[in-house]
Design a protein around this motif. Sequence first.
Motif, mmCIF file in Angstrom:
data_model
loop_
_atom_site.group_PDB
_atom_site.id
_atom_site.type_symbol
_atom_site.label_atom_id
_atom_site.label_comp_id
_atom_site.label_asym_id
_atom_site.label_seq_id
_atom_site.Cartn_x
_atom_site.Cartn_y
_atom_site.Cartn_z
ATOM 1 N N TYR A 1 12.121 72.145 -91.360
ATOM 2 C CA TYR A 1 13.414 72.580 -90.825
ATOM 3 C C TYR A 1 13.970 71.542 -89.849
ATOM 4 N N LEU A 2 13.110 71.027 -88.992
ATOM 5 C CA LEU A 2 13.565 70.023 -88.019
ATOM 6 C C LEU A 2 14.029 68.751 -88.725
ATOM 7 N N ARG A 3 13.324 68.354 -89.765
ATOM 8 C CA ARG A 3 13.727 67.163 -90.516
ATOM 9 C C ARG A 3 15.093 67.368 -91.169
ATOM 10 N N LEU A 4 15.341 68.563 -91.695
ATOM 11 C CA LEU A 4 16.644 68.860 -92.289
ATOM 12 C C LEU A 4 17.753 68.816 -91.253
ATOM 13 N N LEU A 5 17.498 69.399 -90.093
ATOM 14 C CA LEU A 5 18.502 69.385 -89.022
ATOM 15 C C LEU A 5 18.771 67.965 -88.545
ATOM 16 N N ASP A 6 17.721 67.169 -88.422
ATOM 17 C CA ASP A 6 17.892 65.763 -88.018
ATOM 18 C C ASP A 6 18.700 64.989 -89.051
ATOM 19 N N ALA A 7 18.387 65.204 -90.317
ATOM 20 C CA ALA A 7 19.113 64.502 -91.385
ATOM 21 C C ALA A 7 20.594 64.862 -91.347
ATOM 22 N N GLU A 8 20.886 66.141 -91.156
ATOM 23 C CA GLU A 8 22.284 66.552 -91.083
ATOM 24 C C GLU A 8 22.971 65.941 -89.866
ATOM 25 N N ILE B 1 17.630 74.363 -102.965
ATOM 26 C CA ILE B 1 16.541 74.154 -102.004
ATOM 27 C C ILE B 1 17.091 73.593 -100.705
ATOM 28 N N HIS B 2 17.938 72.598 -100.799
ATOM 29 C CA HIS B 2 18.486 71.985 -99.591
ATOM 30 C C HIS B 2 19.334 72.981 -98.809
ATOM 31 N N SER B 3 20.277 73.609 -99.469
ATOM 32 C CA SER B 3 21.209 74.483 -98.748
ATOM 33 C C SER B 3 20.505 75.709 -98.167
ATOM 34 N N SER B 4 19.577 76.303 -98.903
ATOM 35 C CA SER B 4 18.907 77.499 -98.396
ATOM 36 C C SER B 4 17.970 77.180 -97.236
ATOM 37 N N HIS B 5 17.273 76.064 -97.312
ATOM 38 C CA HIS B 5 16.374 75.700 -96.216
ATOM 39 C C HIS B 5 17.168 75.226 -94.990
ATOM 40 N N LEU B 6 18.270 74.542 -95.208
ATOM 41 C CA LEU B 6 19.103 74.133 -94.079
ATOM 42 C C LEU B 6 19.698 75.363 -93.395
ATOM 43 N N ALA B 7 20.130 76.327 -94.174
ATOM 44 C CA ALA B 7 20.658 77.564 -93.589
ATOM 45 C C ALA B 7 19.589 78.272 -92.769
ATOM 46 N N ARG B 8 18.365 78.295 -93.273
ATOM 47 C CA ARG B 8 17.278 78.941 -92.516
ATOM 48 C C ARG B 8 16.959 78.133 -91.260
ATOM 49 N N ALA B 9 17.011 76.825 -91.355
ATOM 50 C CA ALA B 9 16.783 75.983 -90.173
ATOM 51 C C ALA B 9 17.823 76.285 -89.100
ATOM 52 N N LYS B 10 19.057 76.449 -89.516
ATOM 53 C CA LYS B 10 20.119 76.774 -88.562
ATOM 54 C C LYS B 10 19.911 78.176 -87.987
ATOM 55 N N TRP B 11 19.451 79.101 -88.800
ATOM 56 C CA TRP B 11 19.142 80.441 -88.316
ATOM 57 C C TRP B 11 18.065 80.355 -87.229
ATOM 58 N N MET B 12 17.087 79.493 -87.461
ATOM 59 C CA MET B 12 16.010 79.316 -86.473
ATOM 60 C C MET B 12 16.572 78.859 -85.133
ATOM 61 N N THR B 13 17.567 77.987 -85.146
ATOM 62 C CA THR B 13 18.124 77.479 -83.886
ATOM 63 C C THR B 13 18.958 78.528 -83.170
ATOM 64 N N GLU B 14 19.431 79.518 -83.910
ATOM 65 C CA GLU B 14 20.282 80.552 -83.316
ATOM 66 C C GLU B 14 19.523 81.833 -82.984
ATOM 67 N N HIS B 15 18.492 82.151 -83.776
ATOM 68 C CA HIS B 15 17.812 83.437 -83.616
ATOM 69 C C HIS B 15 16.290 83.317 -83.583
ATOM 70 N N GLU C 1 19.900 62.499 -100.592
ATOM 71 C CA GLU C 1 18.836 61.651 -100.039
ATOM 72 C C GLU C 1 17.844 62.494 -99.247
ATOM 73 N N ALA C 2 18.362 63.455 -98.482
ATOM 74 C CA ALA C 2 17.485 64.332 -97.697
ATOM 75 C C ALA C 2 16.549 65.115 -98.608
ATOM 76 N N VAL C 3 17.068 65.673 -99.685
ATOM 77 C CA VAL C 3 16.224 66.466 -100.586
ATOM 78 C C VAL C 3 15.210 65.577 -101.305
ATOM 79 N N ARG C 4 15.595 64.357 -101.568
ATOM 80 C CA ARG C 4 14.677 63.409 -102.217
ATOM 81 C C ARG C 4 13.527 63.063 -101.266
ATOM 82 N N VAL C 5 13.844 62.782 -100.024
ATOM 83 C CA VAL C 5 12.825 62.367 -99.051
ATOM 84 C C VAL C 5 11.996 63.556 -98.555
ATOM 85 N N ILE C 6 12.648 64.626 -98.172
ATOM 86 C CA ILE C 6 11.958 65.741 -97.531
ATOM 87 C C ILE C 6 11.209 66.616 -98.532
#
Length: 87
Positions: free
Chosen positions: A24-31, A59-73, A39-44
């Motif tokens: 999740y942190l890697r996805l947030l950093d990439a964004e 995979i990218h959009s659902s995990h990024l959404a969950r990563a953002k949920w983690m930062t909020e809740h 590129e993010a989905v290829r690397v991560i």
Amino acid sequence: MTFLDQPPDSRSLTDYDREHMKLYLRLLDAEADGADWREAVRVIFAIDPQKEPERARLIHSSHLARAKWMTEHGYRELIKKQTRDSK
């Protein structure tokens, strides 16, 4: 690391979330760095978006959404647990 095509949809922190915190942190950093999602989905996730475009996008959009949920809740549950464990 193994992962699901979509993280569990839960209003509370899951074991999956705890196991995939770094992802999740890697996805947030990439964004934040403005990286292209392909590129993010290829690397991560080690998925080729040319060969599996729909799956890669999901995979990218659902995990990024969950990563953002983690930062909020989700982080609140982590803090509560750490507070309880330190007492």
